[in-house]
Write an enzyme that holds these catalytic residues in place. Structure first.
Site, PDB file in Angstrom:
ATOM      1  N   TYR A 394       0.816  -1.216   0.000  1.00  0.00           N
ATOM      2  CA  TYR A 394       0.000   0.000   0.000  1.00  0.00           C
ATOM      3  C   TYR A 394       0.848   1.265   0.000  1.00  0.00           C
ATOM      4  CZ  TYR A 394      -3.785  -3.251   0.597  1.00  0.00           C
ATOM      5  OH  TYR A 394      -4.666  -4.282   0.398  1.00  0.00           O
ATOM      6  N   MET A 481     -18.503  -3.446 -10.569  1.00  0.00           N
ATOM      7  CA  MET A 481     -17.893  -2.526 -11.538  1.00  0.00           C
ATOM      8  C   MET A 481     -18.288  -2.849 -12.968  1.00  0.00           C
ATOM      9  SD  MET A 481     -13.929  -3.878 -11.697  1.00  0.00           S
ATOM     10  CE  MET A 481     -13.796  -4.345  -9.977  1.00  0.00           C
ATOM     11  N   GLU A 496      -6.533  -3.290  -7.239  1.00  0.00           N
ATOM     12  CA  GLU A 496      -5.589  -4.324  -6.797  1.00  0.00           C
ATOM     13  C   GLU A 496      -6.239  -5.682  -7.042  1.00  0.00           C
ATOM     14  OE1 GLU A 496      -4.811  -4.834  -2.647  1.00  0.00           O
ATOM     15  OE2 GLU A 496      -6.484  -3.578  -2.019  1.00  0.00           O
ATOM     16  N   GLU A 505      -6.578 -13.878 -11.500  1.00  0.00           N
ATOM     17  CA  GLU A 505      -7.817 -13.534 -10.800  1.00  0.00           C
ATOM     18  C   GLU A 505      -8.677 -12.594 -11.641  1.00  0.00           C
ATOM     19  OE1 GLU A 505      -7.188 -12.338  -6.748  1.00  0.00           O
ATOM     20  OE2 GLU A 505      -5.977 -14.111  -6.294  1.00  0.00           O
TER      21      GLU A 505
END
Length: 697
Positions: A394, A481, A496, A505
């Protein structure tokens, strides 16, 4: 990604407790090499002793000398029993009584060793038959004693171990399967002594039938293959005076090594008169201590004990303190081999302490985990918590957003206008927080949309907006989304969604769908990512997939923190994806053929599959990587992925090619990988049509 809730575990068909000695169960004080527990069973040390008529005394001496267990011959090494003799009416037992020790002592303090004269693959038919019968008898006796492990000592001075393997495999497929077989394997074959006979200080006639120039690993590999890669078959690796090159040693890091045998004859003497190991031998010992193997000291005392109280390390003397747990008996009793034990203890204590991150990863080492499918499943709170511990990731994202904000052009008169940033797949908000920090650093106003489909994570986002003071700077959007209609276009899109192989993924599919939010000159963070592959030997991880006894698990790509591994060739790039993808015809299916060239002089190896990694460019020169040669320091969000082979592949010694073909395939509702070898052998295509594993869209 990795998660404690997305694991399959290691489903061995046989109990694994027998794969190691556990001195804590012995009911007596033990003196391990050190108190530290971060190196597992590596802290335990054993002593190989010659045949002892009084095994009780031998065991007590070893224990008082600091050793946790003994490796002792099951039968007197000179007692060769002809197969044709009828033992049914024998008046004398062929070995000592089992009543000399308790069952707990046999199980917890003794590793049996088969007789060194045994050569079940001798060209002499009589010796071969006698040896086969004796080996069966000794393995059966070891099982009767309840030993957790027995060390088998095949001859490495011949071209075959087929008969030895047959006897071992018969034992492993019987009731004896609960007992681990340690196969004694020398690192190199020397001409000074037969390693199998070293324990007794003699080279037995008939056991070394002519010198062999073969690599001992080749014979071990033949034996292991003949025994069908049995999970209870392992290696007791013996250090030799001359060592092979580093690559030949490192391949054992991917093997089931349970013990490292250290003969006293390989020790040198420093200027103070103390036995020490050469720098290269020290490196090998540390290499295997890091793999949690137990040390076994072997051989007689060959060095005198100086009167000084220091233990040498090269040119300097280093004070040796007995461990605080040492008993009073240890203070008054000095085992003849104590100076060697002290030196090994010193090497163990000098090992680098595991970092906090490595300690957190201990429980994941070589443990199979099914990759996450965040599009199909909502993640749990604990899974989010695991990811959010990765401050490095992060912080790097924050730096990428900061650089993008600093360089974002501002038109005249629009200085006060907020830059629109959308976090797609916001989770519990770590990227939102990182983006707001970057905004403060860059002194640029942000309007953040946090889009998240998991209704449980949305609860956390709404609470954080109030509790963390995000206020009206952040709008929380509870939506997928892929179907959400944005009220305005974004200047920066942050996500991410990367998996252990970058795209596994479904980051490409998600971001291709979300880029409709992005204005024509907008920025995507990440901007690109590339997957990498490397051939690996990884026995433990592979054996866990094999334990299911079906094709499905051998055609599933697993996330694994591979520790018991040896990378056989440097990683090479596989698939690259860039965002935003402005192509008029977006197609995320991929195919590539990769050839890994091993140079001349490379040792033979057994390949269990391919390890997968990735590298992502977040923004310009801000990068995150799991590539083993340039892994982002202290980043822990991603472990490698393992593409297993249905059968292990022999990679020949010398100049050799490994050619793999890999496909990223797509259908209406799923994405999957297929892979196959064409060199050094041809394999079936793994996972055709996603029959064993796929990721749902």
């Amino acid at each position: 990604s990795h998660s404690p809730h997305r694991t399959t575990g290691s489903l061995s068909r046989r109990p694994l407790a027998s794969s190691r000695l556990c001195p804590a169960t012995l009911g007596r004080a033990t003196m391990p090499l050190g108190k530290r527990t971060d190196l597992g069973t590596a802290r335990f040390a054993g002593l190989e002793v010659p045949f002892a008529c009084d095994i009780v005394e031998a065991l007590n001496d070893a224990s008082q000398g600091g050793f946790d267990f003994v490796v002792v011959p099951l039968v007197h090494p000179r007692y060769r029993r002809p197969k044709r003799v009828d033992h049914s009416g024998a008046r004398a037992a062929f070995t000592r009584s089992d009543l000399l020790l308790t069952s707990g002592q046999w199980a917890g303090q003794v590793v049996g060793a088969t007789s060194p004269w045994i050569n079940a693959d001798s060209q002499n038919a009589i010796l071969r038959e006698d040896s086969s019968a004796a080996l069966r008898q000794e393995l059966d006796w070891a099982y009767h004693l309840g030993l957790q492990a027995v060390m088998v000592q095949p001859s490495f001075h011949q071209q075959s171990v087929a008969n030895t393997a047959r006897v071992i495999e018969q034992a492993l497929e019987s009731a004896l399967a609960s007992m681990t077989m340690w196969v004694r394997v020398p690192l190199a074959i020397g001409d000074s002594q037969n390693p199998s006979a070293h324990m007794n200080g003699m080279a037995e006639a008939g056991n070394g039938e002519g010198a062999s120039s073969r690599d001992p690993w080749d014979l071990w590999n033949s034996l292991r293959r003949l025994c069908n890669h049995h999970s209870m078959l392992s290696v007791a690796l013996e250090l030799t005076e001359s060592l092979p090159d580093r690559q030949a040693i490192q391949r054992y890091l991917g093997e089931p090594v349970k013990a490292l045998i250290i003969p006293t004859r390989i020790f040198m003497t420093n200027k103070l008169g103390y036995p020490i190991l050469s720098k290269r031998h020290q490196e090998v010992v540390k290499m295997f201590l890091d793999q949690n193997v137990q040390l076994v000291l072997s051989g007689p005392k060959l060095h005198t004990t100086p009167q000084s109280e220091t233990l040498g390390d090269g040119a300097a003397g280093i004070a040796v303190q007995c461990p605080p747990s040492a008993s009073d008996a240890r203070e008054s009793y000095h085992h003849p081999l104590k100076i060697y034990w002290d030196y090994l203890s010193y090497l163990f204590r000098r090992m680098e302490t595991l970092t906090e991150q490595e300690l957190l990863e201990l429980g994941y080492r070589d443990h199979l985990q099914v990759p996450l499918e965040p599009l199909r499943h909502n993640l749990e709170s604990q899974t989010y918590e695991v990811f959010e511990r990765d401050a490095v990731k992060y912080d790097t994202y924050e730096e990428a957003v900061y650089q993008a904000l600093k360089e974002w052009p501002t038109k005249l008169g629009e200085e006060a206008k907020a830059i629109v940033l959308m976090v797609v797949g916001a989770g519990r908000g770590p990227l939102v927080a990182a983006s707001l920090k970057a905004s403060s650093r860059a002194a640029r106003r942000l309007k953040v949309y946090a889009i998240e489909k998991n209704p449980n994570a949305v609860v956390t986002l709404l609470n954080r907006r109030e509790d963390d003071g995000w206020g009206n700077r952040v709008e929380v959007v509870a939506a997928d989304m892929r179907s959400w209609e944005a009220p305005e276009q974004a200047d920066i899109l942050v996500s991410e969604l990367l998996g252990s192989f970058g795209d596994n993924e479904l980051s490409p599919e998600c971001l291709d769908g979300a880029q409709r939010f992005l204005q024509p000159h907008g920025i995507s963070i990440p901007s690109s990512y590339t997957s990498y592959m490397a051939p690996v030997a990884a026995f433990r991880a592979y054996n866990s997939t094999r334990a299911y006894s079906d094709v499905k698990h051998l055609e599933t790509a697993y996330v694994v923190k591979m520790h018991n591994q040896s990378i056989l060739a440097p990683p090479q790039p596989v698939f690259t994806f860039e965002h935003p993808n402005r192509s008029s015809n977006i197609d995320n299916s991929r195919y590539i053929s990769i050839t890994f060239e091993r140079p001349e002089g490379s040792p033979g190896a057994l390949m269990h599959g391919f390890a997968g990694y990735f590298e992502t460019v977040l923004y310009k020169d801000v990068v995150l990587s799991t590539h083993p040669e340039r892994h982002t320091p202290n980043m822990a969000s991603w472990f490698p992925i393992l593409f297993p082979m249905r059968e292990p592949i022999d990679v020949p010694a010398g100049k050799a090619s490994i050619e793999v073909h890999i496909w990223r395939c797509m259908a209406e509702h799923k994405v999957w990988y297929e892979w196959a070898l064409t060199k050094p052998t041809v394999t079936p295509i793994h996972n055709p049509n996603g029959r064993s594993h796929w990721v749902g869209l």
